[in-house]
Scaffold this motif. Structure first.
Motif, mmCIF file in Angstrom:
data_model
loop_
_atom_site.group_PDB
_atom_site.id
_atom_site.type_symbol
_atom_site.label_atom_id
_atom_site.label_comp_id
_atom_site.label_asym_id
_atom_site.label_seq_id
_atom_site.Cartn_x
_atom_site.Cartn_y
_atom_site.Cartn_z
ATOM 1 N N LYS A 27 -2.343 -3.519 -6.742
ATOM 2 C CA LYS A 27 -2.956 -2.193 -6.689
ATOM 3 C C LYS A 27 -2.763 -1.447 -8.010
ATOM 4 O O LYS A 27 -3.660 -0.754 -8.474
ATOM 5 C CB LYS A 27 -2.397 -1.406 -5.516
ATOM 6 N N THR A 70 0.834 -1.203 0.000
ATOM 7 C CA THR A 70 0.000 0.000 0.000
ATOM 8 C C THR A 70 0.868 1.252 0.000
ATOM 9 O O THR A 70 0.612 2.194 -0.753
ATOM 10 C CB THR A 70 -0.949 -0.005 1.222
ATOM 11 N N PHE A 120 2.590 1.583 -3.435
ATOM 12 C CA PHE A 120 1.641 2.037 -4.451
ATOM 13 C C PHE A 120 1.290 3.504 -4.252
ATOM 14 O O PHE A 120 1.230 4.281 -5.199
ATOM 15 C CB PHE A 120 0.370 1.183 -4.448
ATOM 16 N N LYS A 121 1.047 3.909 -3.005
ATOM 17 C CA LYS A 121 0.662 5.295 -2.712
ATOM 18 C C LYS A 121 1.744 6.267 -3.177
ATOM 19 O O LYS A 121 1.453 7.276 -3.818
ATOM 20 C CB LYS A 121 0.409 5.464 -1.211
ATOM 21 N N ASP A 141 1.766 6.234 -7.025
ATOM 22 C CA ASP A 141 0.568 6.874 -7.555
ATOM 23 C C ASP A 141 0.613 8.391 -7.349
ATOM 24 O O ASP A 141 0.246 9.156 -8.239
ATOM 25 C CB ASP A 141 -0.671 6.265 -6.898
ATOM 26 N N GLY A 195 -5.125 -2.835 -10.466
ATOM 27 C CA GLY A 195 -6.475 -2.383 -10.159
ATOM 28 C C GLY A 195 -6.781 -1.026 -10.772
ATOM 29 O O GLY A 195 -7.921 -0.725 -11.119
ATOM 30 N N LYS A 196 -5.773 -0.192 -10.918
ATOM 31 C CA LYS A 196 -5.945 1.155 -11.494
ATOM 32 C C LYS A 196 -5.655 1.185 -12.993
ATOM 33 O O LYS A 196 -6.211 1.984 -13.716
ATOM 34 C CB LYS A 196 -5.018 2.153 -10.792
ATOM 35 N N SER A 230 -2.857 -7.066 -1.466
ATOM 36 C CA SER A 230 -2.350 -5.778 -1.001
ATOM 37 C C SER A 230 -0.961 -5.447 -1.537
ATOM 38 O O SER A 230 -0.360 -4.465 -1.127
ATOM 39 C CB SER A 230 -2.325 -5.745 0.536
#
Length: 161
Positions: free
Chosen positions: A83, A42, A45-46, A49, A86-87, A78
């Motif tokens: 992730k 997470t 990815f954050k 992103d 997913g985007k 996760s």
């Protein structure tokens, strides 16, 4: 993409970008940012992103992601890759070629291991000395090699045995 810890103990996320340019491909350091206290999927990815948003890069530009296979990267729910996928629905992922190489080497015949070990020693000799690295790049350019030296001279190749 890889997360690593520097000599001061700071967790860093690094991403190398491979992109087409004119009639070949180029490699550049795309991202090198410190991670928060934990390097979870997470958090990775954050950070990635946020970088895309800050620089107005479309998520559709995620084409393929290559990682080392760490749980934070590859976890099914996760992990950073899950992730990303997913985007960016069209994105694929691969396991780092060095890790694939290490797995393939486990059942390699001894004479091939010996040849590969000597080759790795030669590569490490070249890459551990900046002058040798520069001279090797000139040699590759002179013989119009498809593969040239592109990474840091301090990166060494390691074998799993």
């Amino acid at each position: 993409m890889d997360d690593s810890t520097d000599v001061a103990g700071l967790a860093i996320l690094m991403a190398i970008l491979l992109y087409p340019y004119l009639d070949s491909f180029h490699e550049d350091l795309f991202l090198c940012k410190p991670l928060p206290s934990t390097s979870t999927g997470t958090a990775i990815f954050k950070l990635l992103d946020e970088f895309f948003v800050e620089n107005s890069i479309l998520r559709d530009n995620y084409v393929d992601v290559c990682t080392d296979g760490a749980k934070a990267m590859t976890g099914k729910m996760s992990g950073a890759i899950a992730k990303i996928k997913g985007k960016a629905k069209g994105c694929s992922s691969v396991h780092c070629i060095l890790r694939q190489h290490a797995l393939a080497m486990k059942k390699m015949p001894p004479f091939k291991k010996e040849v590969l070990s000597k080759t790795v020693k030669m590569i490490n000799f070249i890459k551990s000395r900046p002058k040798n690295n520069r001279l090797f790049k000139i040699l590759c350019d002179d013989i119009e090699s498809l593969h040239t030296v592109t990474s840091s001279p301090r990166n060494k190749v390691a074998l799993p045995w």
